[in-house]
Design a protein around this motif. Sequence first.
Motif, PDB file in Angstrom:
ATOM      1  N   GLY A   1      -2.412   2.600   7.035  1.00  0.00           N
ATOM      2  CA  GLY A   1      -2.413   1.292   6.396  1.00  0.00           C
ATOM      3  C   GLY A   1      -1.316   1.238   5.352  1.00  0.00           C
ATOM      4  O   GLY A   1      -1.213   2.132   4.504  1.00  0.00           O
ATOM      5  N   ILE A   2      -0.486   0.196   5.409  1.00  0.00           N
ATOM      6  CA  ILE A   2       0.666   0.124   4.515  1.00  0.00           C
ATOM      7  C   ILE A   2       0.565  -1.017   3.511  1.00  0.00           C
ATOM      8  O   ILE A   2       1.540  -1.347   2.824  1.00  0.00           O
ATOM      9  CB  ILE A   2       1.973   0.001   5.318  1.00  0.00           C
ATOM     10  N   GLY A   3      -0.612  -1.634   3.392  1.00  0.00           N
ATOM     11  CA  GLY A   3      -0.738  -2.738   2.467  1.00  0.00           C
ATOM     12  C   GLY A   3      -0.019  -3.973   2.967  1.00  0.00           C
ATOM     13  O   GLY A   3       0.364  -4.067   4.131  1.00  0.00           O
ATOM     14  N   CYS A   4       0.198  -4.916   2.076  1.00  0.00           N
ATOM     15  CA  CYS A   4       0.797  -6.196   2.458  1.00  0.00           C
ATOM     16  C   CYS A   4       2.225  -6.347   1.940  1.00  0.00           C
ATOM     17  O   CYS A   4       2.767  -7.450   1.910  1.00  0.00           O
ATOM     18  CB  CYS A   4      -0.071  -7.338   1.937  1.00  0.00           C
ATOM     19  N   HIS A   5       2.825  -5.237   1.549  1.00  0.00           N
ATOM     20  CA  HIS A   5       4.200  -5.234   1.074  1.00  0.00           C
ATOM     21  C   HIS A   5       4.631  -3.781   0.993  1.00  0.00           C
ATOM     22  O   HIS A   5       3.819  -2.907   0.678  1.00  0.00           O
ATOM     23  CB  HIS A   5       4.300  -5.899  -0.303  1.00  0.00           C
ATOM     24  N   PRO A   6       5.919  -3.472   1.290  1.00  0.00           N
ATOM     25  CA  PRO A   6       6.350  -2.071   1.232  1.00  0.00           C
ATOM     26  C   PRO A   6       6.057  -1.387  -0.098  1.00  0.00           C
ATOM     27  O   PRO A   6       5.855  -0.170  -0.143  1.00  0.00           O
ATOM     28  CB  PRO A   6       7.862  -2.176   1.483  1.00  0.00           C
TER      29      PRO A   6
ATOM     30  N   ALA B   1      -8.928  -1.501   8.938  1.00  0.00           N
ATOM     31  CA  ALA B   1     -10.339  -1.817   9.166  1.00  0.00           C
ATOM     32  C   ALA B   1     -10.595  -3.285   9.448  1.00  0.00           C
ATOM     33  O   ALA B   1     -11.673  -3.637   9.931  1.00  0.00           O
ATOM     34  CB  ALA B   1     -11.169  -1.387   7.942  1.00  0.00           C
ATOM     35  N   PHE B   2      -9.635  -4.170   9.137  1.00  0.00           N
ATOM     36  CA  PHE B   2      -9.917  -5.607   9.192  1.00  0.00           C
ATOM     37  C   PHE B   2      -9.034  -6.319  10.214  1.00  0.00           C
ATOM     38  O   PHE B   2      -7.825  -6.473  10.015  1.00  0.00           O
ATOM     39  CB  PHE B   2      -9.715  -6.243   7.812  1.00  0.00           C
TER      40      PHE B   2
END
Length: 242
Positions: free
Chosen positions: A6-11, A109-110
């Motif tokens: 999972g890389i989040g919503c921004h680098p 997960a989502f």
Amino acid sequence: MIHVIGIGCHPGQLTAEAREVLAACDYVIAADKGSAEDGDDPLLALRRAICAEAGIPLVAVPDPSRDRDDPADYDAAVLDWHDARAAAYRAVIEQRPGTVGFLVWGDPAFYDSTIRVVDRLGMAYDVVPGISALSLLAARHRVVLHEVGRPVLVTTGRRLADEVAAGHDNLVVMLDGSLRASGLDGDWDIWWGANLGSAHEELVAGRLGDVVERIGAARARAKERDGWVMDTYLLRRGNSQS
């Protein structure tokens, strides 16, 4: 070995764990969702940037086509798509052995298919969580997603009307590019966000009927600036318990 990261919503939102696991990969596989009409895939470009910074090669795989027009047998259409993706990834892995990474936007997960697709490959894998759009939405609007002692339902735009009819009045909605909430009857509050975590994130909150046009305009701005839109929102019936 496969790492689903999972890389989040921004680098800038990669966790220390995600960076460490990415550094252990020999290469990353990523779906290329670009088309002749739309050009390059901007989310693939972001993954390329992450891999370039880490010094990890990225192998782009053309994403198999999928029926996105709400087919009669939606579940079967999605399963067929997952099978096709797994076959495409397996072909790469058979030709290029090593430790493989898959970079998942937000948290695996989502409402993401990567874990299900990787499971079809029959290889050992682990999962590294990321900062989800749900967490960012709550943080940006400074709200708690659930009310005191009550649940929150996480669903999609496609199922929103059915969930509301079933009595749910506190929902987080994902994958709703058409803002189907705008067709609901009754008094609702909305906390909406698009491209959360990016330099051009958009936020709108208020009575649903009062802010629908603002959401449409904000979504258009996000699309124009970033070339893509991922939005999610918290929807709460106005007379529900707080």
